[in-house]
Design a protein around this motif. Structure first.
Motif, PDB file in Angstrom:
ATOM      1  N   TYR A   6      -2.195  92.478 -39.209  1.00 46.82           N
ATOM      2  CA  TYR A   6      -1.935  91.228 -38.486  1.00 46.82           C
ATOM      3  C   TYR A   6      -1.778  91.533 -37.002  1.00 46.82           C
ATOM      4  O   TYR A   6      -1.133  92.515 -36.630  1.00 46.82           O
ATOM      5  CB  TYR A   6      -0.652  90.553 -38.996  1.00 46.82           C
ATOM      6  N   GLY A   8      -0.773  89.332 -33.429  1.00 46.08           N
ATOM      7  CA  GLY A   8      -0.318  88.057 -32.902  1.00 46.08           C
ATOM      8  C   GLY A   8      -1.358  87.391 -32.029  1.00 46.08           C
ATOM      9  O   GLY A   8      -2.154  88.069 -31.370  1.00 46.08           O
ATOM     10  N   GLY A  33       2.192  91.528 -30.431  1.00 48.60           N
ATOM     11  CA  GLY A  33       2.833  91.934 -31.675  1.00 48.60           C
ATOM     12  C   GLY A  33       1.804  92.247 -32.747  1.00 48.60           C
ATOM     13  O   GLY A  33       0.680  91.738 -32.725  1.00 48.60           O
ATOM     14  N   VAL A  35       1.439  93.737 -37.160  1.00 50.64           N
ATOM     15  CA  VAL A  35       1.952  94.329 -38.394  1.00 50.64           C
ATOM     16  C   VAL A  35       1.016  95.496 -38.690  1.00 50.64           C
ATOM     17  O   VAL A  35      -0.180  95.292 -38.932  1.00 50.64           O
ATOM     18  CB  VAL A  35       1.981  93.328 -39.564  1.00 50.64           C
ATOM     19  N   HIS A  42       6.476  96.171 -38.214  1.00 53.46           N
ATOM     20  CA  HIS A  42       6.175  94.859 -37.631  1.00 53.46           C
ATOM     21  C   HIS A  42       6.776  94.809 -36.234  1.00 53.46           C
ATOM     22  O   HIS A  42       7.996  94.835 -36.086  1.00 53.46           O
ATOM     23  CB  HIS A  42       6.758  93.748 -38.504  1.00 53.46           C
ATOM     24  N   ARG A  44       7.308  92.449 -33.159  1.00 48.44           N
ATOM     25  CA  ARG A  44       7.305  91.000 -32.938  1.00 48.44           C
ATOM     26  C   ARG A  44       6.601  90.628 -31.633  1.00 48.44           C
ATOM     27  O   ARG A  44       6.491  91.436 -30.716  1.00 48.44           O
ATOM     28  CB  ARG A  44       8.738  90.486 -32.921  1.00 48.44           C
ATOM     29  N   TRP A  52       8.391  83.960 -38.321  1.00 44.35           N
ATOM     30  CA  TRP A  52       8.690  85.336 -38.744  1.00 44.35           C
ATOM     31  C   TRP A  52       8.212  86.370 -37.734  1.00 44.35           C
ATOM     32  O   TRP A  52       8.680  87.506 -37.725  1.00 44.35           O
ATOM     33  CB  TRP A  52       8.108  85.640 -40.136  1.00 44.35           C
ATOM     34  N   HIS A  53       7.274  85.966 -36.862  1.00 47.02           N
ATOM     35  CA  HIS A  53       6.706  86.891 -35.871  1.00 47.02           C
ATOM     36  C   HIS A  53       7.354  86.722 -34.492  1.00 47.02           C
ATOM     37  O   HIS A  53       7.057  87.470 -33.577  1.00 47.02           O
ATOM     38  CB  HIS A  53       5.188  86.648 -35.786  1.00 47.02           C
ATOM     39  N   PRO A 144       1.115  89.903 -44.253  1.00 45.19           N
ATOM     40  CA  PRO A 144       1.853  89.562 -43.039  1.00 45.19           C
ATOM     41  C   PRO A 144       2.934  88.525 -43.343  1.00 45.19           C
ATOM     42  O   PRO A 144       2.693  87.560 -44.075  1.00 45.19           O
ATOM     43  CB  PRO A 144       0.768  88.984 -42.126  1.00 45.19           C
ATOM     44  N   GLY A 145       4.140  88.759 -42.805  1.00 44.39           N
ATOM     45  CA  GLY A 145       5.252  87.847 -43.049  1.00 44.39           C
ATOM     46  C   GLY A 145       6.065  88.187 -44.278  1.00 44.39           C
ATOM     47  O   GLY A 145       7.026  87.500 -44.591  1.00 44.39           O
TER      48      GLY A 145
END
Length: 200
Positions: A6, A8, A33, A35, A42, A44, A52-53, A144-145
């Protein structure tokens, strides 16, 4: 960084970005950010969605770490977490590790740049990837998450190799850990404790 699942999207929280140390700013301008390590780390991002991010959510939100953990200072920046929800904080330019079961803080004696270098060279040790590796050997994976839920908690388990693992949403896992911390933080050593398994 390896195993990125993942990345962002575009930075939307520019005010927060301006509050961050330069090295972290530079990283987030390149990747808002990520993952990485197939869910093992992870980092952020400066965004509001997904929650969650969001670095702001973890740092200053209603369920922020500083509101839960006595050991987390107002200026500690919770920039990342591992596969089970333990946190990496930037404290005055240095990375510290927060055990989210017990609230214990451990200085890692590296800055952000050298934290990333160490994670890249020694991911299993630097990021505590043993639970994730065991989960992968059982045919599981993290999306992710999601975080891995470990039961019974590591701080009370007699044998962590026999703990059960399951995937849960990151907010649910962090809420469980926060509740566990609140229950045990004032208990004397050897005190009996009953912990309910996480319910779906």
């Amino acid at each position: 960084m390896k195993g990125i699942i993942y990345t962002g999207e575009t930075i939307t929280d520019h005010k927060l970005l301006a509050m961050l140390p330069k090295e972290l700013q530079a990283f987030l301008r390149q990747h808002n950010g990520v993952v990485a390590y197939f869910g093992g780390l992870h980092i952020r991002g400066c965004c509001t969605e997904p929650a969650w991010h969001s670095l702001r959510e973890a740092w200053q939100g209603e369920q922020s770490l500083q509101k839960t953990y006595d050991t987390v200072l107002k200026n500690d920046i919770p920039f990342a977490q591992d596969c089970v929800g333990n946190q990496f904080l930037l404290r005055q330019g240095e990375v510290v590790f927060l055990d989210t079961e017990t609230g214990e803080i451990a200085p890692l004696e590296v800055d952000f740049k050298h934290f990333l270098i160490g994670a890249d060279k020694f991911p299993v040790d630097a990021l505590g990837l043993e639970p994730l590796r065991r989960w992968q050997q059982q045919g599981g994976m993290l999306a992710p998450g999601q975080l891995l839920h470990v039961y019974p908690p590591v701080c009370i388990a007699a044998d962590t190799d026999k703990a059960t693992l399951a995937t849960v949403s990151a907010p649910k896992r962090l809420a469980f850990l926060a509740d566990l911390y609140r229950q045990i933080k004032h208990l004397p050593d050897g005190q009996a404790l009953t912990i309910k398994p996480l319910q779906d």
